[in-house]
Scaffold this motif. Sequence first.
Motif, PDB file in Angstrom:
ATOM      1  N   THR A   1       0.830  -1.209   0.000  1.00  0.00           N
ATOM      2  CA  THR A   1       0.000   0.000   0.000  1.00  0.00           C
ATOM      3  C   THR A   1       0.858   1.251   0.000  1.00  0.00           C
ATOM      4  O   THR A   1       1.961   1.279   0.545  1.00  0.00           O
ATOM      5  CB  THR A   1      -0.914   0.036   1.240  1.00  0.00           C
ATOM      6  OG1 THR A   1      -0.100   0.035   2.426  1.00  0.00           O
ATOM      7  CG2 THR A   1      -1.847  -1.164   1.277  1.00  0.00           C
ATOM      8  N   GLY A   2       0.345   2.280  -0.660  1.00  0.00           N
ATOM      9  CA  GLY A   2       0.975   3.591  -0.621  1.00  0.00           C
ATOM     10  C   GLY A   2       2.355   3.650  -1.227  1.00  0.00           C
ATOM     11  O   GLY A   2       3.185   4.468  -0.817  1.00  0.00           O
ATOM     12  N   VAL A   3       2.638   2.818  -2.220  1.00  0.00           N
ATOM     13  CA  VAL A   3       3.972   2.828  -2.846  1.00  0.00           C
ATOM     14  C   VAL A   3       4.116   4.118  -3.651  1.00  0.00           C
ATOM     15  O   VAL A   3       3.350   4.362  -4.591  1.00  0.00           O
ATOM     16  CB  VAL A   3       4.168   1.599  -3.748  1.00  0.00           C
ATOM     17  CG1 VAL A   3       5.581   1.591  -4.322  1.00  0.00           C
ATOM     18  CG2 VAL A   3       3.889   0.313  -2.980  1.00  0.00           C
ATOM     19  N   PRO A   4       5.084   4.983  -3.316  1.00  0.00           N
ATOM     20  CA  PRO A   4       5.169   6.287  -3.968  1.00  0.00           C
ATOM     21  C   PRO A   4       6.040   6.259  -5.226  1.00  0.00           C
ATOM     22  O   PRO A   4       6.949   5.446  -5.367  1.00  0.00           O
ATOM     23  CB  PRO A   4       5.823   7.157  -2.890  1.00  0.00           C
ATOM     24  CG  PRO A   4       6.737   6.199  -2.159  1.00  0.00           C
ATOM     25  CD  PRO A   4       6.032   4.866  -2.177  1.00  0.00           C
ATOM     26  N   GLY A   5       5.756   7.194  -6.128  1.00  0.00           N
ATOM     27  CA  GLY A   5       6.581   7.338  -7.308  1.00  0.00           C
ATOM     28  C   GLY A   5       5.997   8.332  -8.289  1.00  0.00           C
ATOM     29  O   GLY A   5       4.910   8.887  -8.076  1.00  0.00           O
ATOM     30  N   VAL A   6       6.741   8.537  -9.392  1.00  0.00           N
ATOM     31  CA  VAL A   6       6.347   9.448 -10.454  1.00  0.00           C
ATOM     32  C   VAL A   6       6.106   8.631 -11.717  1.00  0.00           C
ATOM     33  O   VAL A   6       6.943   7.791 -12.093  1.00  0.00           O
ATOM     34  CB  VAL A   6       7.437  10.506 -10.712  1.00  0.00           C
ATOM     35  CG1 VAL A   6       7.030  11.435 -11.852  1.00  0.00           C
ATOM     36  CG2 VAL A   6       7.729  11.297  -9.451  1.00  0.00           C
ATOM     37  N   VAL A   7       4.974   8.861 -12.373  1.00  0.00           N
ATOM     38  CA  VAL A   7       4.662   8.132 -13.606  1.00  0.00           C
ATOM     39  C   VAL A   7       5.651   8.524 -14.701  1.00  0.00           C
ATOM     40  O   VAL A   7       5.849   9.717 -14.978  1.00  0.00           O
ATOM     41  CB  VAL A   7       3.214   8.421 -14.055  1.00  0.00           C
ATOM     42  CG1 VAL A   7       2.922   7.742 -15.403  1.00  0.00           C
ATOM     43  CG2 VAL A   7       2.233   7.938 -12.998  1.00  0.00           C
ATOM     44  N   THR A   8       6.271   7.515 -15.325  1.00  0.00           N
ATOM     45  CA  THR A   8       7.264   7.762 -16.380  1.00  0.00           C
ATOM     46  C   THR A   8       6.817   7.287 -17.751  1.00  0.00           C
ATOM     47  O   THR A   8       7.444   7.617 -18.758  1.00  0.00           O
ATOM     48  CB  THR A   8       8.584   7.064 -16.025  1.00  0.00           C
ATOM     49  OG1 THR A   8       8.343   5.659 -15.860  1.00  0.00           O
ATOM     50  CG2 THR A   8       9.184   7.641 -14.752  1.00  0.00           C
ATOM     51  N   GLY A   9       5.737   6.504 -17.819  1.00  0.00           N
ATOM     52  CA  GLY A   9       5.261   6.017 -19.099  1.00  0.00           C
ATOM     53  C   GLY A   9       3.906   5.358 -18.934  1.00  0.00           C
ATOM     54  O   GLY A   9       3.612   4.765 -17.893  1.00  0.00           O
ATOM     55  N   VAL A  10       3.080   5.461 -19.989  1.00  0.00           N
ATOM     56  CA  VAL A  10       1.740   4.875 -19.970  1.00  0.00           C
ATOM     57  C   VAL A  10       1.560   4.053 -21.234  1.00  0.00           C
ATOM     58  O   VAL A  10       1.799   4.539 -22.352  1.00  0.00           O
ATOM     59  CB  VAL A  10       0.644   5.966 -19.896  1.00  0.00           C
ATOM     60  CG1 VAL A  10      -0.741   5.315 -19.884  1.00  0.00           C
ATOM     61  CG2 VAL A  10       0.842   6.850 -18.677  1.00  0.00           C
ATOM     62  N   ARG A  11       1.143   2.792 -21.055  1.00  0.00           N
ATOM     63  CA  ARG A  11       0.783   1.968 -22.211  1.00  0.00           C
ATOM     64  C   ARG A  11      -0.737   1.956 -22.289  1.00  0.00           C
ATOM     65  O   ARG A  11      -1.423   1.345 -21.470  1.00  0.00           O
ATOM     66  CB  ARG A  11       1.312   0.553 -22.077  1.00  0.00           C
ATOM     67  CG  ARG A  11       0.949  -0.325 -23.297  1.00  0.00           C
ATOM     68  CD  ARG A  11       1.315  -1.782 -23.086  1.00  0.00           C
ATOM     69  NE  ARG A  11       2.756  -1.989 -23.195  1.00  0.00           N
ATOM     70  CZ  ARG A  11       3.474  -2.693 -22.332  1.00  0.00           C
ATOM     71  NH1 ARG A  11       2.906  -3.238 -21.257  1.00  0.00           N
ATOM     72  NH2 ARG A  11       4.775  -2.860 -22.518  1.00  0.00           N
ATOM     73  N   GLY A  12      -1.271   2.624 -23.304  1.00  0.00           N
ATOM     74  CA  GLY A  12      -2.707   2.769 -23.434  1.00  0.00           C
ATOM     75  C   GLY A  12      -3.294   1.972 -24.574  1.00  0.00           C
ATOM     76  O   GLY A  12      -4.337   2.340 -25.114  1.00  0.00           O
ATOM     77  N   PHE A  13      -2.642   0.883 -24.967  1.00  0.00           N
ATOM     78  CA  PHE A  13      -3.144   0.073 -26.078  1.00  0.00           C
ATOM     79  C   PHE A  13      -2.888  -1.392 -25.783  1.00  0.00           C
ATOM     80  O   PHE A  13      -2.078  -1.747 -24.924  1.00  0.00           O
ATOM     81  CB  PHE A  13      -2.449   0.470 -27.390  1.00  0.00           C
ATOM     82  CG  PHE A  13      -0.949   0.459 -27.304  1.00  0.00           C
ATOM     83  CD1 PHE A  13      -0.219  -0.701 -27.508  1.00  0.00           C
ATOM     84  CD2 PHE A  13      -0.258   1.629 -27.011  1.00  0.00           C
ATOM     85  CE1 PHE A  13       1.167  -0.708 -27.420  1.00  0.00           C
ATOM     86  CE2 PHE A  13       1.132   1.630 -26.920  1.00  0.00           C
ATOM     87  CZ  PHE A  13       1.835   0.462 -27.128  1.00  0.00           C
ATOM     88  N   GLY A  14      -3.588  -2.258 -26.481  1.00  0.00           N
ATOM     89  CA  GLY A  14      -3.386  -3.690 -26.327  1.00  0.00           C
ATOM     90  C   GLY A  14      -4.061  -4.243 -25.088  1.00  0.00           C
ATOM     91  O   GLY A  14      -4.874  -3.587 -24.427  1.00  0.00           O
ATOM     92  N   SER A  15      -3.722  -5.490 -24.777  1.00  0.00           N
ATOM     93  CA  SER A  15      -4.334  -6.171 -23.630  1.00  0.00           C
ATOM     94  C   SER A  15      -3.445  -6.140 -22.396  1.00  0.00           C
ATOM     95  O   SER A  15      -3.786  -6.742 -21.378  1.00  0.00           O
ATOM     96  CB  SER A  15      -4.624  -7.625 -24.008  1.00  0.00           C
ATOM     97  OG  SER A  15      -3.431  -8.293 -24.376  1.00  0.00           O
TER      98      SER A  15
END
Length: 596
Positions: free
Chosen positions: A46-60
């Motif tokens: 729970t509550g694992v902190p971080g900064v988003v560096t990439g998003v995969r918005g396609f595929g399964s």
Amino acid sequence: MRVTSLLVATGVLLCSAPAAVAGPAVRIHDVQGTTRVSPLVGQRVTGVPGVVTGVRGFGSARGFWFQDPEPDGDPRTSEGLFVFTGEQTPAVAVGDVVAVDGTVTEHYPTAPEETPETTANQSVTQLVDATWQVTGRGAVPAEVVGPDSVPEEHAPLDGNIDKRELEPQRFALDHYESREGMLLRVDDARVVGPTDAYRALWVTSKPGQHANSRGGTTYTGYADPNSGRLKVESLADGPFPAADVGDLLRGSTEGPLDYTSYGGYVLEATRLGEHQPGGLQPESSRPQGEDELAIATYNVENLAPGDDPAKLDRLAEGVVEHLASPDVVALEEVQDNSGPVDDGVVAADETLGELTDAIAAAGGPRYLWRQIDPQDGADGGQPGGNIRVAFLYNPARVSFVDRPGGDATTPVHPVERLGGVGLSASPGRIDPGNEAWRDSRKPLVGEFLFRGRTVLVVANHFGSKGGDQPLHGRFQPPERGSEVQREQQAQAVRAFVDEALAIDERARVVVLGDLNDHGFSPAVQRLTAGGALVPLADSLPPLERYSYVYEGNAQQLDHVLATPSLRADYDVVHVNAEFADQVSDHDPQVARFTVR
């Protein structure tokens, strides 16, 4: 898994998932641990902190990567992690500061989650059934991957390395694993594997590592798989460069580091460097002299009737303009007249007719052909295709000796003829009942006459490497189980050559084709042992011995070997393997023999 999201009045993004028992708060490096397998696998964090560096918005396999901006200083522990959201696009953006709850799992590509032992691939540590809060905006710097970053040594040779403590300063695979999920950057990266049909290419972070003259990286031995190679894909929807070997991605290419079954570690780029073409051009070989017998080999990659006419035209152009119309061409991967349709058809006259017509239309000779139809479904390859090897020959330059008796199941043998050596049947197949050829192409042998001299030509397409463990896998060294069959196949071909040399020690025999193995492999070494067959590629510098590019490694799978009585000028003609726009995945090669 179903993931839903809700934007509340406070501006904090909440994502709901099935309820789970809360566990201790940890950081990403705690989840990743010091081995390939997380020490927290199966646990809810729970509550694992971080900064988003990439998003995969396609595929399964959608989701996002996030990274801890406060590393622990342990070089073994990665500070990046993937959050898997299935077919649901996560409502986050690069730069979001998040706190994530989720269950720690190890995903083994291509294997059912309950039976990971069925794959040789490494795993990807990830969070599933995740919820998260976006609490602000932030950034983390990308780590630069440069010539001195990744170790030269590939991996520890300890069998299954899943739970072995990482040594990222010693082994390349450990180095990448210790950065799994982290934001990496490679600058001015040279392309060493062309863009494929899946919007991926290969670059090198070590431009001097086994660099050949055309900008690629040559695979010179099992112990040195070229640690600088790195696959690049894109997370963006925009165009992807159609890059050839030797091109550059000028500037910075950066994104989180992922792992897939198709090539291992891959930079999932959020930013691609500017594509700068290197100007690589297809090669052309010189024409043979009047007294030279030119023999070529060309894997035409599942050639079938009804193929795109552009493929036929380009193959014809390759034979006429780039190979300079050899006297004999050994073809591999010629399909039957119905192509991949599994209908019992085994004849290939329409396939070969279309190709020879295209060659004539391109200004080449009117080639004739010889081949033997295989038994239906017995020779492997694409189901229904009945691929086989075949000869094209120019009757204005060389004669084919037709001798009855050759068929799919009858073995051919060298026999004494007029004080020299000929064939019991021409064309014929070498030892077709041998178990070595199960589900594999049988070698085709033809007896040719050039200026009154007999030359025996053996066309081959040895068993594929399918089923071998990958270079990037968790089993080190990888098992190359397919080598066993190819070595048996080599033994059968070598026995034929030895029979010919026992009849005439100056027998002129050429063994060529797609051997599906390297010059340093047991199969090729079996063929050349004792000097009975000379590997013509040895006339080239080691870094120039290649006909195929796989996962960024330029490697030699196609070969021309000859008995010592033949002297040759040899040329690998690079027209396909290095280019995004390729008509086959193999480069042809030609040898011009002085026949005495």
